[in-house]
Scaffold this motif. Structure first.
Motif: not given
Length: 321
Positions: A312-321
């Motif tokens: 469902l996404t393109t590009g990088k996925l990031l998690l933000l604490p």
């Protein structure tokens, strides 16, 4: 106490729980970082499912960027407050993580935290592919599969900056637009790509194919190569390539085939920092645009996995604490 994502057993995204944990401490030769952003990579879905064996309780993550909070014994080339990134840590789905100093990458001032977290794995992969697996020179013609993928978008930009002609393959109109935006000279669909590559190169073929797809593209990738061309098979998104007769490389035009993996191209601190410094410099000076497709609060790691597995996404996925 601090927070991290913890899975108590293998399973679907729902096993990724936001939990209170004891803060980690750096040992000799290690750094403690306050994580600014953690990269989400497909291998972590395999680990979460149990496809790849891990120990439980399990905190995923190998890629992150952040600021050094504490330094272990024997570390001399970093200071508290320095910004670093890495693709070779563990347990980075967390507010704090421990990184071996030898695997920490200095982040220059011109690179923000999101870019720094998104670049290490895919950026270093793109770097070793075009500089070491096969050295691309100005004027070379390259076929790159999955041109709108994370590695594909970065590698296209770097290849164009090198002076290469870049032909990519994609699976949709949206991805074709992304690949063209990255600088691809020609964008093809997968069906019949070998014949089209021959047409585009006046029957000669390309100098190198970068193939992260594997089984579904392998045969036609070989057919796309010119005499003495190189096949760089760096992934298997469609499944592993079946065993084949090496005589095919001879009959195809004295072709070469390599199957690289990143670990063999970051063998020491010097090599690791050479590659990361060039990638970060390209991002800082505008040569390389990094596409962050989506960001999620750390507590929503399960949703990030659902979106990644659902394509469902393109590009990088990031998690933000």
């Amino acid at each position: 106490m601090t927070h991290a994502i913890v899975a108590q057993q293998p399973g679907g995204p729902e096993v990724l729980e936001y939990a209170s944990v004891e803060p980690p401490t750096p040992g000799p030769g290690q750094l403690l970082i306050k994580v600014a952003a953690a990269g989400v990579n497909f291998i972590e879905t395999y680990q979460r499912r149990g496809t790849y064996k891990v120990d439980y309780p399990f905190t995923p993550g190998a890629e992150a960027a952040g600021t050094i909070e504490a330094i272990g014994e024997g570390v001399e080339d970093f200071s508290v407050g320095d910004r670093i990134a890495t693709a070779e840590a563990s347990k980075t789905y967390a507010e704090y993580a421990v990184v071996d100093a030898s695997k920490a990458l200095p982040v220059p001032a011109g690179v923000d935290d999101h870019t720094a977290a998104a670049l290490p794995l895919q950026g270093i992969t793109a770097h070793y592919l075009m500089n070491s697996s096969f050295r691309v020179e100005p004027g070379h013609t390259v076929l790159l599969h999955a041109g709108a993928g994370g590695v594909g978008l970065l590698l296209t930009q770097l290849l164009k900056a090198r002076g290469a002609r870049v032909i990519t393959t994609v699976s949709s109109d949206e991805k074709a637009d992304l690949s063209k935006l990255a600088g691809a000279d020609e964008v093809l669909r997968y069906e019949g790509f070998a014949d089209k590559v021959r047409e585009l190169t006046d029957g000669e073929g390309v100098n190198v194919v970068y193939d992260g797809v594997g089984k579904d593209t392998f045969d036609d990738s070989l057919r796309s190569l010119r005499i003495r061309g190189a096949m760089v098979l760096f992934g298997a998104a469609s499944g592993p390539v079946p065993p084949f007769d090496p005589q095919r490389l001879n009959s195809g035009g004295s072709l070469s085939l390599t199957r690289p993996t990143m670990g063999h191209f970051v063998q020491n601190v010097h090599e690791r920092r050479w590659r990361s410094a060039e990638i970060f410099e390209a991002a800082a000076n505008g040569t390389l645009a990094v596409r962050v497709g989506a960001t999620y609060p750390l507590a929503e790691a399960a949703q990030a996995h659902r979106d990644l597995e659902g394509r469902l996404t393109t590009g990088k996925l990031l998690l933000l604490p």
